[in-house]
Write a protein that holds these residues in place. Structure first.
Motif, PDB file in Angstrom:
ATOM      1  N   ILE A  77       0.817  -1.214   0.000  1.00 32.72           N
ATOM      2  CA  ILE A  77       0.000   0.000   0.000  1.00 32.72           C
ATOM      3  C   ILE A  77       0.848   1.260   0.000  1.00 32.72           C
ATOM      4  N   GLY A  80       3.740   0.632  -2.864  1.00 32.08           N
ATOM      5  CA  GLY A  80       3.013   0.554  -4.135  1.00 32.08           C
ATOM      6  C   GLY A  80       3.926   0.346  -5.313  1.00 32.08           C
ATOM      7  N   THR A 172      -0.754   3.256 -13.158  1.00 32.16           N
ATOM      8  CA  THR A 172      -1.931   2.767 -12.454  1.00 32.16           C
ATOM      9  C   THR A 172      -1.711   1.313 -12.079  1.00 32.16           C
ATOM     10  N   LYS A 173      -1.933   1.010 -10.799  1.00 31.65           N
ATOM     11  CA  LYS A 173      -1.663  -0.343 -10.306  1.00 31.65           C
ATOM     12  C   LYS A 173      -2.902  -0.921  -9.629  1.00 31.65           C
ATOM     13  N   ASN A 198      -4.591   2.160  -7.463  1.00 34.40           N
ATOM     14  CA  ASN A 198      -3.522   3.058  -7.027  1.00 34.40           C
ATOM     15  C   ASN A 198      -2.953   3.774  -8.253  1.00 34.40           C
ATOM     16  N   THR A 200      -0.127   6.593  -9.540  1.00 30.54           N
ATOM     17  CA  THR A 200       1.129   7.180  -9.095  1.00 30.54           C
ATOM     18  C   THR A 200       1.741   8.045 -10.185  1.00 30.54           C
ATOM     19  N   SER A 205       1.165   9.695  -4.952  1.00 32.46           N
ATOM     20  CA  SER A 205       0.487   8.413  -5.076  1.00 32.46           C
ATOM     21  C   SER A 205      -0.842   8.494  -4.349  1.00 32.46           C
ATOM     22  N   PHE A 207      -5.000   6.640  -3.853  1.00 32.35           N
ATOM     23  CA  PHE A 207      -5.873   5.494  -4.044  1.00 32.35           C
ATOM     24  C   PHE A 207      -7.276   5.985  -4.352  1.00 32.35           C
ATOM     25  N   LYS A 225      -8.122  14.472  -7.315  1.00 32.26           N
ATOM     26  CA  LYS A 225      -9.076  13.399  -7.045  1.00 32.26           C
ATOM     27  C   LYS A 225     -10.459  13.987  -6.779  1.00 32.26           C
TER      28      LYS A 225
END
Length: 313
Positions: A77, A80, A172-173, A198, A200, A205, A207, A225
């Motif tokens: 987390i 990441g 993007t993960k 996630n 970045t 970074s 979520f 966001k």
């Protein structure tokens, strides 16, 4: 060293049973992060990341959280994608090099869409003038793809093998979820339908969860966001979407793309109005859509030459 081995070492570090050699390997990892920083901002970010992980481990010690959540969550987390990107910069320190396998490139032309099934069974729907590059076979630690343009992803869940998309200046993960990525000339947007994602950049970074969007502005080098209605972003690849509640401003953004015509608000306060029940069909003509919207809502959309004006009834 593999990612799994590194996690085992962190477990021993947390419990105070790590050897000096293992302690040195953890320190070496963070040292490489500092060395690999391209500028002072990177250095500060990597150093801050190191401190966050240490603090998280200490906090988890006090609350007696299990290893799975204490250390794995700390790395996956907080660290990441940096775990991947740093190891990629300093050689294959923790992950194998996926780029050694043969790559496949899928491209679409203007007004063309294409469904692409990846080696793990994940579905990608490419929008027009877009491309995706991926390996013939993913390696044992990561599923890495590169996107240009726009695509909807429905990723097969695999907790042991993160799915990573490089697009524009962000990464993007996910582990298994569905979301839309749109890369334009000056911005890149990620909108989540299901699961946790996630995103970045070089310095940040964040979520995001369902019905949230992250926008990366190239000129500001920053992630923004906000809450959105994720379903409306699916209109370009779905035949039809049902919207229970959507802000007019969000809807207009998608309608501009669909009908290739400007939508103009006569007053800014109309942007905050909502449509509470609306069905959109990709193949419906603009005139038919305007007729339906004007019949049931408190605002009126008037087609005037080569634009649509939005006014209060």
């Amino acid at each position: 060293m593999t990612e799994q081995n590194f996690k085992i070492i962190l477990k021993k570090y947390e419990e105070g049973t790590a050897t000096q050699k293992e302690i040195d390997s953890v320190e070496s990892f963070f040292d490489e992060m500092q060395k690999g920083a391209q500028n002072p901002t990177d250095f500060k970010y990597n150093l801050s990341l190191k401190n966050k992980i240490y603090k998280r481990i200490q906090k988890n010690k006090k609350t007696k959280i299990t290893w799975h959540w204490a250390v794995a969550a700390s790395i996956v987390i907080l660290l990441g994608f940096n775990f991947y990107s740093v190891s990629n910069n300093i050689g294959s320190l923790f992950f194998g090099n996926q780029h050694k396998t043969s790559q496949i490139l899928k491209e679409t032309h203007l007004n063309e869409q294409a469904k692409v099934y990846l080696p793990d069974g994940s579905l990608v729907v490419l929008n027009g003038e877009s491309s995706i590059e991926y390996p013939k076979n993913f390696n044992d630690t990561i599923r890495l793809v590169k996107l240009k343009g726009e695509a909807f992803f429905d990723v097969t869940k695999n907790l042991k093998k993160p799915f990573v998309i490089e697009s524009g200046k962000i990464t993007t993960k996910v582990l298994g979820t569905s979301f839309n990525i749109r890369e334009a000339e000056n911005t890149t947007e990620v909108v989540v339908n299901t699961g946790l994602v996630n995103v970045t950049s070089k310095t940040e970074s964040v979520f995001i969860r369902p019905n949230q969007k992250v926008t990366y502005q190239n000129n500001a080098n920053k992630l923004y966001k906000k809450q959105v209605n994720a379903e409306v972003t699916n209109l370009w690849w779905k035949e039809e979407v049902i919207l229970e509640k959507i802000k007019i401003e969000e809807l207009v953004i998608e309608l501009r793309k669909l009908y290739k015509i400007p939508f103009v608000f006569k007053t800014d306060n109309l942007k905050e109005e909502y449509f509470y029940s609306l069905r959109l069909s990709k193949n419906e003509t603009l005139d038919k859509l305007l007729e339906r919207i004007n019949f049931i809502n408190e605002v009126k959309l008037i087609k005037n030459n080569n634009m649509v004006e939005i006014v209060k009834k």
